[in-house]
Design a protein around this motif. Sequence first.
Motif, PDB file in Angstrom:
ATOM      1  N   GLY B 101       3.026  19.999   8.348  1.00 45.46           N
ATOM      2  CA  GLY B 101       4.549  20.161   8.392  1.00 45.46           C
ATOM      3  C   GLY B 101       4.837  21.514   7.473  1.00 45.46           C
ATOM      4  O   GLY B 101       5.826  22.336   7.833  1.00 45.46           O
ATOM      5  N   ASP B 105       6.480  24.786   9.069  1.00 41.94           N
ATOM      6  CA  ASP B 105       7.926  25.232   8.299  1.00 41.94           C
ATOM      7  C   ASP B 105       7.739  26.653   7.790  1.00 41.94           C
ATOM      8  O   ASP B 105       8.761  27.494   7.949  1.00 41.94           O
ATOM      9  CB  ASP B 105       8.370  24.327   7.177  1.00 41.94           C
ATOM     10  CG  ASP B 105       8.849  22.987   7.625  1.00 41.94           C
ATOM     11  OD1 ASP B 105       9.141  22.978   8.666  1.00 41.94           O
ATOM     12  OD2 ASP B 105       8.741  21.833   6.813  1.00 41.94           O
ATOM     13  N   THR B 106       6.544  27.194   7.339  1.00 39.18           N
ATOM     14  CA  THR B 106       6.410  28.085   6.863  1.00 39.18           C
ATOM     15  C   THR B 106       6.593  29.376   7.891  1.00 39.18           C
ATOM     16  O   THR B 106       7.043  30.351   7.723  1.00 39.18           O
ATOM     17  CB  THR B 106       5.174  28.359   5.922  1.00 39.18           C
ATOM     18  OG1 THR B 106       5.304  27.206   5.018  1.00 39.18           O
ATOM     19  CG2 THR B 106       4.914  29.568   5.179  1.00 39.18           C
ATOM     20  N   ALA B 108       7.842  29.004  10.607  1.00 43.49           N
ATOM     21  CA  ALA B 108       9.177  29.203  11.166  1.00 43.49           C
ATOM     22  C   ALA B 108      10.064  30.129  10.155  1.00 43.49           C
ATOM     23  O   ALA B 108      10.987  30.675  10.874  1.00 43.49           O
ATOM     24  CB  ALA B 108       9.677  27.861  11.378  1.00 43.49           C
ATOM     25  N   ALA B 109       9.850  29.742   8.898  1.00 43.53           N
ATOM     26  CA  ALA B 109      10.642  30.712   8.160  1.00 43.53           C
ATOM     27  C   ALA B 109      10.243  32.050   8.064  1.00 43.53           C
ATOM     28  O   ALA B 109      11.208  32.758   8.273  1.00 43.53           O
ATOM     29  CB  ALA B 109      10.416  30.101   6.856  1.00 43.53           C
ATOM     30  N   VAL B 120      10.930  23.706  14.743  1.00 39.77           N
ATOM     31  CA  VAL B 120       9.808  22.819  14.470  1.00 39.77           C
ATOM     32  C   VAL B 120       9.878  21.503  14.787  1.00 39.77           C
ATOM     33  O   VAL B 120      10.727  20.749  14.638  1.00 39.77           O
ATOM     34  CB  VAL B 120       9.868  23.049  12.842  1.00 39.77           C
ATOM     35  CG1 VAL B 120       8.575  22.326  12.227  1.00 39.77           C
ATOM     36  CG2 VAL B 120       9.651  24.427  12.243  1.00 39.77           C
ATOM     37  N   GLN B 332       3.819  22.191  -1.059  1.00 40.42           N
ATOM     38  CA  GLN B 332       4.970  22.767  -1.187  1.00 40.42           C
ATOM     39  C   GLN B 332       4.579  24.258  -2.132  1.00 40.42           C
ATOM     40  O   GLN B 332       3.967  24.379  -2.768  1.00 40.42           O
ATOM     41  CB  GLN B 332       6.013  22.025  -2.113  1.00 40.42           C
ATOM     42  CG  GLN B 332       6.566  21.015  -0.838  1.00 40.42           C
ATOM     43  CD  GLN B 332       7.616  19.889  -1.739  1.00 40.42           C
ATOM     44  OE1 GLN B 332       7.004  19.305  -2.900  1.00 40.42           O
ATOM     45  NE2 GLN B 332       8.739  19.571  -1.456  1.00 40.42           N
TER      46      GLN B 332
END
Lengths: 337, 495
Positions: B101, B105-106, B108-109, B120, B332
């Motif tokens: 995940g 997310d990274t 996509a960012a 995502v 994170q």
Amino acid sequence: MEKGKSRRAVRCIEALAFLLIFVLLLAFVSDALRGRDRPEFYSERKNSLDVLFLGSSHMLNGVSPMELWHRCGIASCNLSENGQLLPVTYYVLQDALDRQSPKLVVLDVYKVIQDTLYDEKSYLHTSLDGMPLGLGKLRAVYGLLPAGERTEFLFDIVLYHDRWKELGSLEREERDPDFKGYSPLYTTETHEGFQILPESDTSAPPEIPVDYLRKIVELCREREAELLLVATPFTTPVPDDMDRQQRVNAVKELAEQWDVPFVNMMHSLDEMDFDLNEDLADTYHANVSGMKKITDFLGRYISERYDIPDRRGERDYAAWDETYIRYAEKLEKLEDE
Amino acid sequence: MVFNSVDFLIFFPVVCLVYFIIPRRARNVWLLLASYYFYMSWNPKYALLILASTAVTYLSGIFIGWAGTKEARRARALKRLFLVLSFGVNLAILCVFKYLGFFLDTVAALLGAVGIDMKVPALDILLPVGISFYTFQALSYTADVYAGKLTPRRNFITYALYVSFFPQLVAGPIERSDHLLEQLERPRSFDYLRAREGLLRMAWGLFQKVVVADRAAVFVDAVFASPGAAPGSVAGTAMVFFFIQIYCDFGGYSNIAIGAAQVLGVELIENFRQPWLAVSIRDFWRRWHISLSTWFRDYVYIPLGGSRRGKVRKWLNTVTVFLLSGLWHGAQWHFVAWGLLHGVYQVAGDMTDGPRRRIRAALRIREDGALHRVCAVAVTFILTTAAFCVFRAGSVREAALMLRSLFTDFGPKALLSGQILEFGLDKWDLAVFACSVAALMAVDLLNERRPVWPLLERQVLPVRWVCYLALIFAVLIFGVYGPGYDAASFIYFAF
């Protein structure tokens, strides 16, 4: 070999002694933090009570054992609690009958309206926490609660440990044992035009409370205690709640089936001189004036029909007269406050 | 089932009782069953993951052993292949369950930053408890067999128990095969004194967790919930509280694990050694989560070349290890930033080592002198506390807000005016907290000289018993646990 054996024995004794001290301390600390004990019943001499009152808040605020003592010399205790449903009452009674052999059990049937095993958990705590940990409590906790929710009842230090902050402060919730389980209310609420339904207007009560009512009947037969079912006067806030009256009315038929007397005070208000505008503290509960009328009425009813001894003057009951004096003073003092 | 639960209070004595009653041959089987039951109480499906990890590393050991019988060049290639396969499969499982995940997310960012919109997919993966711990433990076996430190094991039951041993399964200490596996292979019998000391250690761990950490957490959560809102002195207090919280939470859990294993006759490695007494960041990592830092040292830092290939390479290796350590703690960015910060601390410490030495020499300050030690402890504490702020905050931005608030309104006004009581702990709680932290420091200071538990065990019976009972009842009464007593719902009023 011998030496090893004796060392093992010493260690076993040591471990057991430690466990014993731990358990005793735990019981002591739990008691201190709980502050919810009921010495007026659980510390009472074995088999010294002739009548037990049980049920919900209607009974809690409606009957004062000390008034009964003063008028009729009946040695009794009120074991009712706020929000105590009939399944809970069943277990409280079962435990009570292990400790006392009353001749008569007077049961408030108002909660025949509610179809669950118990109301809010906090009410269950007020009903069960005073009961010492033993067979009776185990039966109640296992009979009423699902697995995973029993710990806070069996080892209530889990719940009450935070109260160390309150120790020594005055906001403790202990009930005065001189009141023998009665809890007084001093307000008055009027209920102009409240409609009392005729006795014949009934609706069938739900399954769970009827089931437990039957169990209570059987339990009393088994323990050779007479059972008297009662409903104290109450009103309801909205007309929609009228089925509460209907369900309570329906108990009459059940009682006849089971061959148990039932006194529905809703239909004896005149005889009792009970005024819905003066004798209720709120919608459901009797105030002190109402309590005196209910207790008086029940006292006469019991004295006329049951063979309950007048214990006044008996040596074993000398303390009851002193308790009454303290009770009467406190009742008056609380009213002034 | 966590250690501080009623379930564990029943589970553990039952496991111990049966364990010592049944024949020695059956004991490891029983412990294995108990461990899987313990793990499956979170989610039965997770057992498959741990079983997969166990099977892969077990087979890797056997295959690496088999490869060793081949001629030298082929043996090297084959051994390396099995090492890579074992690490590959295990890290792949870890990545899917812990980092997928985060990774998506990274990406996509990053794509979003250059104008590409990537959807995502919503991943419904629950992080299996303790996966980072037992994966590392299992991998240490593959690595040790590969390095020739350990002969491959054939007994699958004992090996599976090594990977899943319940006291340290979900939160460490991360054990090594040469330490734990070999103990599990030896017969163990009941030892009264050892069991007593183990129970005492468990009680102390419970005290750390339930009385200290969970009470600090109330305050920390309240302050960190709105970063930058509280005055500087309150924010600073929350940061110090968080240091205490995470130390007592994690250290307490480790103590319970070590104590529980001790009762069963197994010695686990120490995981925490008075971390707040560290005199440097390097020293801190010799005291904090020792089993993880030594794992990274042995299986990442040293294979990367450690300090043997020049200063720049050493610094690079150090930062790499700490970045990985940060990522290990959680998927994170603020965990990564926390790791990076510690890497930077270490490199900066190394760079300034020479000048600091010269200054000390010029000022004639002795390195082992009390004054220098106190200053070093204070500076290390401040640096680690600031880093933990990044660890605790929800994001790097929130951490920055918290740290910035330190420089506004840092006077003692908020502390003295009673504003400090607005964050979930009343004056009684703060008093209990202060007393328990004092007890904690006293025990730690004693422990710094020599282990305090054997010392207590040598006292006469009344002294011991008073200490045991005080500890147990401190947990029972002052612990933050249970359904929570709400006075309002218990006041006698009629309904």
